[in-house]
Scaffold this active site. Structure first.
Site, PDB file in Angstrom:
ATOM      1  N   ASP A 131      -7.164   1.986   5.364  1.00 19.33           N
ATOM      2  CA  ASP A 131      -6.898   3.258   5.122  1.00 19.33           C
ATOM      3  C   ASP A 131      -6.229   3.833   6.307  1.00 19.33           C
ATOM      4  O   ASP A 131      -6.341   3.222   7.502  1.00 19.33           O
ATOM      5  CB  ASP A 131      -8.449   3.943   5.152  1.00 19.33           C
ATOM      6  CG  ASP A 131      -9.028   3.880   3.946  1.00 19.33           C
ATOM      7  OD1 ASP A 131      -8.380   3.372   2.909  1.00 19.33           O
ATOM      8  OD2 ASP A 131     -10.438   3.753   4.071  1.00 19.33           O
ATOM      9  N   ASP A 150      -6.363   5.197  -3.122  1.00 18.57           N
ATOM     10  CA  ASP A 150      -7.532   6.052  -3.078  1.00 18.57           C
ATOM     11  C   ASP A 150      -7.071   7.556  -3.852  1.00 18.57           C
ATOM     12  O   ASP A 150      -7.730   7.961  -4.524  1.00 18.57           O
ATOM     13  CB  ASP A 150      -8.190   6.599  -1.793  1.00 18.57           C
ATOM     14  CG  ASP A 150      -8.961   5.471  -1.094  1.00 18.57           C
ATOM     15  OD1 ASP A 150      -9.292   4.369  -1.892  1.00 18.57           O
ATOM     16  OD2 ASP A 150      -9.094   5.277   0.154  1.00 18.57           O
TER      17      ASP A 150
END
Length: 189
Positions: A131, A150
């Site tokens: 991330d 995501d």
């Protein structure tokens, strides 16, 4: 090649290519952004961008959003595999452009994070997702750190929910059409 007289059921899926094209584009975007983020941000302090609206930083996430299911990476990998299988199962019946986009985004996101879970440290089915985007504050203080995969899952999921609420089905019919078909089938029995 389909003809005008060919029944709808025997025609090849109209929207399959659209779904797969969407999935390929966003899957590639996820992979490329993760490679670039790792090359430029690994081991560095968060980078403030867009006046502090976004912070760029590397976080290796063993769980899901909001650190849910940390330590259950293998379960998240199995869920992602299930999502991919479900989308492939729907593909032959897909007749809605909106659903094709939504499912393509969800497929891209599931595959993007699944690749991390299989091929990143600490190992297969235990890999941590990369991330690198944080909103409003660094280190996920205001919002969890996330990635393109995501975002694809969230946007695709929202689109699918909106289409469902508006009565649009993945097979191109409206909910009221399905209800009418069911009613007619029951009266014919």
């Amino acid at each position: 090649m389909s003809t005008e007289s060919e029944p709808e059921e025997t025609r090849p899926p109209r929207k399959a290519a659209f779904l797969l094209g969407t999935a390929v584009v966003f899957f590639a975007l996820d992979l490329v952004t993760k490679v670039v983020a790792l090359a430029r941000l690994e081991g560095k302090e968060p980078v403030r961008a867009l006046g502090g609206l976004v912070y760029l930083q590397i976080v290796r996430n063993p769980g899901a959003a909001f650190s849910i299911a940390t330590g259950m990476t293998w379960v998240l990998a199995l869920v992602a595999i299930g999502v991919v299988v479900a989308i492939i199962w729907i593909l032959p019946k897909l007749r809605s452009g909106g659903w094709a986009i939504g499912l393509g985004l969800v497929l891209a996101g599931a595959l993007g994070n699944l690749v991390d879970r299989f091929f990143r440290a600490p190992g297969p089915l235990r890999g941590h997702v990369v991330d690198f985007l944080s909103l409003f504050a660094p280190n996920g203080e205001a919002w969890p750190v996330f990635n393109v995969a995501d975002s694809s899952i969230v946007v695709g999921g929202i689109l699918i929910v909106v289409l469902s609420l508006l009565g649009h089905e993945y097979d191109g019919r409206r909910s009221k059409d399905k209800a009418q078909d069911t009613k007619e089938a029951a009266s014919n029995e």
